[in-house]
Design a protein around this motif. Sequence first.
Motif, PDB file in Angstrom:
ATOM      1  N   GLU A 126     -22.833  28.231 -19.464  1.00 32.72           N
ATOM      2  CA  GLU A 126     -23.919  28.493 -18.529  1.00 32.72           C
ATOM      3  C   GLU A 126     -24.598  29.847 -18.743  1.00 32.72           C
ATOM      4  O   GLU A 126     -25.706  30.065 -18.241  1.00 32.72           O
ATOM      5  N   SER A 127     -23.976  30.737 -19.510  1.00 32.49           N
ATOM      6  CA  SER A 127     -24.630  32.025 -19.772  1.00 32.49           C
ATOM      7  C   SER A 127     -25.899  31.840 -20.599  1.00 32.49           C
ATOM      8  O   SER A 127     -26.803  32.696 -20.566  1.00 32.49           O
ATOM      9  N   ILE A 128     -26.010  30.728 -21.324  1.00 36.90           N
ATOM     10  CA  ILE A 128     -27.191  30.454 -22.141  1.00 36.90           C
ATOM     11  C   ILE A 128     -28.423  30.202 -21.266  1.00 36.90           C
ATOM     12  O   ILE A 128     -29.559  30.393 -21.703  1.00 36.90           O
ATOM     13  N   LEU A 129     -28.201  29.814 -20.023  1.00 35.92           N
ATOM     14  CA  LEU A 129     -29.321  29.495 -19.144  1.00 35.92           C
ATOM     15  C   LEU A 129     -30.252  30.686 -18.931  1.00 35.92           C
ATOM     16  O   LEU A 129     -31.432  30.505 -18.626  1.00 35.92           O
ATOM     17  N   GLY A 163     -19.161  37.837 -34.921  1.00 36.95           N
ATOM     18  CA  GLY A 163     -20.487  37.927 -34.313  1.00 36.95           C
ATOM     19  C   GLY A 163     -21.571  38.150 -35.343  1.00 36.95           C
ATOM     20  O   GLY A 163     -22.665  37.572 -35.260  1.00 36.95           O
ATOM     21  N   GLU A 164     -21.283  38.988 -36.341  1.00 41.02           N
ATOM     22  CA  GLU A 164     -22.254  39.239 -37.407  1.00 41.02           C
ATOM     23  C   GLU A 164     -22.470  37.988 -38.257  1.00 41.02           C
ATOM     24  O   GLU A 164     -23.593  37.684 -38.653  1.00 41.02           O
ATOM     25  N   ARG A 165     -21.404  37.260 -38.528  1.00 38.01           N
ATOM     26  CA  ARG A 165     -21.549  36.013 -39.294  1.00 38.01           C
ATOM     27  C   ARG A 165     -22.446  35.023 -38.562  1.00 38.01           C
ATOM     28  O   ARG A 165     -23.287  34.360 -39.164  1.00 38.01           O
ATOM     29  N   GLN A 166     -22.274  34.933 -37.240  1.00 35.24           N
ATOM     30  CA  GLN A 166     -23.080  33.981 -36.485  1.00 35.24           C
ATOM     31  C   GLN A 166     -24.539  34.413 -36.413  1.00 35.24           C
ATOM     32  O   GLN A 166     -25.448  33.575 -36.431  1.00 35.24           O
ATOM     33  N   ARG A 167     -24.788  35.718 -36.390  1.00 33.78           N
ATOM     34  CA  ARG A 167     -26.176  36.195 -36.419  1.00 33.78           C
ATOM     35  C   ARG A 167     -26.841  35.861 -37.750  1.00 33.78           C
ATOM     36  O   ARG A 167     -28.008  35.460 -37.797  1.00 33.78           O
ATOM     37  N   ASP A 204     -26.020  23.854 -31.893  1.00 29.72           N
ATOM     38  CA  ASP A 204     -24.973  23.083 -31.220  1.00 29.72           C
ATOM     39  C   ASP A 204     -23.806  24.006 -30.880  1.00 29.72           C
ATOM     40  O   ASP A 204     -23.059  24.427 -31.758  1.00 29.72           O
ATOM     41  N   GLU A 205     -23.663  24.346 -29.601  1.00 27.47           N
ATOM     42  CA  GLU A 205     -22.618  25.243 -29.114  1.00 27.47           C
ATOM     43  C   GLU A 205     -22.547  26.523 -29.945  1.00 27.47           C
ATOM     44  O   GLU A 205     -21.479  26.908 -30.449  1.00 27.47           O
ATOM     45  N   PRO A 206     -23.665  27.244 -30.107  1.00 23.64           N
ATOM     46  CA  PRO A 206     -23.677  28.407 -31.007  1.00 23.64           C
ATOM     47  C   PRO A 206     -22.794  29.561 -30.558  1.00 23.64           C
ATOM     48  O   PRO A 206     -22.410  30.402 -31.367  1.00 23.64           O
ATOM     49  N   THR A 207     -22.461  29.631 -29.256  1.00 20.83           N
ATOM     50  CA  THR A 207     -21.610  30.718 -28.767  1.00 20.83           C
ATOM     51  C   THR A 207     -20.158  30.282 -28.604  1.00 20.83           C
ATOM     52  O   THR A 207     -19.331  31.052 -28.113  1.00 20.83           O
ATOM     53  N   ARG A 247     -17.470  37.232 -25.081  1.00 20.37           N
ATOM     54  CA  ARG A 247     -18.598  37.426 -24.159  1.00 20.37           C
ATOM     55  C   ARG A 247     -19.644  38.387 -24.721  1.00 20.37           C
ATOM     56  O   ARG A 247     -20.844  38.123 -24.649  1.00 20.37           O
ATOM     57  N   GLU A 248     -19.192  39.503 -25.301  1.00 19.58           N
ATOM     58  CA  GLU A 248     -20.136  40.502 -25.795  1.00 19.58           C
ATOM     59  C   GLU A 248     -20.944  39.972 -26.970  1.00 19.58           C
ATOM     60  O   GLU A 248     -22.168  40.159 -27.044  1.00 19.58           O
ATOM     61  N   ASN A 249     -20.271  39.283 -27.904  1.00 17.76           N
ATOM     62  CA  ASN A 249     -20.987  38.727 -29.049  1.00 17.76           C
ATOM     63  C   ASN A 249     -21.888  37.561 -28.634  1.00 17.76           C
ATOM     64  O   ASN A 249     -22.948  37.361 -29.232  1.00 17.76           O
ATOM     65  N   SER A 250     -21.478  36.815 -27.631  1.00 17.68           N
ATOM     66  CA  SER A 250     -22.329  35.746 -27.111  1.00 17.68           C
ATOM     67  C   SER A 250     -23.619  36.324 -26.548  1.00 17.68           C
ATOM     68  O   SER A 250     -24.717  35.805 -26.803  1.00 17.68           O
ATOM     69  N   LYS A 251     -23.490  37.426 -25.802  1.00 19.32           N
ATOM     70  CA  LYS A 251     -24.666  38.080 -25.229  1.00 19.32           C
ATOM     71  C   LYS A 251     -25.593  38.581 -26.332  1.00 19.32           C
ATOM     72  O   LYS A 251     -26.826  38.421 -26.249  1.00 19.32           O
ATOM     73  N   THR A 252     -25.024  39.160 -27.394  1.00 23.47           N
ATOM     74  CA  THR A 252     -25.828  39.659 -28.513  1.00 23.47           C
ATOM     75  C   THR A 252     -26.575  38.518 -29.190  1.00 23.47           C
ATOM     76  O   THR A 252     -27.762  38.655 -29.538  1.00 23.47           O
ATOM     77  N   LEU A 253     -25.892  37.389 -29.380  1.00 25.25           N
ATOM     78  CA  LEU A 253     -26.519  36.240 -30.036  1.00 25.25           C
ATOM     79  C   LEU A 253     -27.653  35.673 -29.191  1.00 25.25           C
ATOM     80  O   LEU A 253     -28.726  35.330 -29.713  1.00 25.25           O
TER      81      LEU A 253
END
Length: 223
Positions: free
Chosen positions: A202-205, A145-149, A166-169, A174-180
Motif C-alpha cells: 500500500e505504500s505504492i499508493l 536497492g541499487e540493483r533495483q534502480r 510486477d511487485e517492484p518493491t 522500507r527505505e529502499n522501497s521509498k527510494t524506488l
Amino acid sequence: MAVIKSRNIVKSYLKNGESVSVLKGADITIERGQIVVLMGPSGSGKSTLLNILGTLDSEYEGAVEINGKEIISTTEVHTVRTHELGFVFQFHHLLPEFTLYENLLIPGLIANMETNYLHNQITNMIEFIGMEHRIQHYPNEVSGGERQRIAVLRALVNQPALVLADEPTGNLDRENSKTLLNLMSDLKAKFNQSFLIASHDESILQIADEVLYLKDGKIIKDN
C-alpha cells in the motif's frame, strides 16, 4: 491517445482437468504520463494480467491495444515488446557477468539503437539517479536497492510507451522501497513516463495517479 487499453480480457487455466477462471472481462486504460497502481491479494491475477498486457502471454480472449494499435501477429508482438514496453520485476534479473553499464546497454543493442545516442541516453539516466560512480561495477558489487534502480533504468532505455512493474518493491526494505518509488515518480515527471505497477504494497499508493483493484477477475476503480 491511451498508451495501452485492454477490452474484456478473459483468461482461464486448466487445473486437475478443470477450467479455473482468473480474469473475467478485465478492462484497463492507461494514459501517457500516468502512474496506475493495480492492487489485489496474491493469486488475484495481477501478474497474469501484466503478462497479457506485456505480450508475454497470448493465450487469452479479448483485445489489447498499444498506442491505438491492436496487437495480433507474432511480428507485431516482437516489435512492440522491444520498442514500446519496459519490464520491472520483483527480482532485478540483471546479468551477473556484465557491468551495470553493459546491463543497460543490452536492450538498446537489441533494439538497434545508434551507439552514441544509446551511450548518451544511459549516461544521462545514470547521472539522473546519482549512480555514475557505480556504472562499471557488477551487480554483486552494489546493494539490492541499487540493483533495483538499475533494473528500472533498464526498462526505460528504449523509451517505451509503458513500463510494467510486477511487485517492484517486494524484495526491498522500507527505505529502499521509498527510494524506488521516488525514482518512479521523478521519471514520470522528467520523461512523461507511464507506469502500471501491480502490488499489494500500500505504500505504492502515494505515487499513484489512479488506483485499480482486481477482484473476482474484474477491474474495479478506486473512487
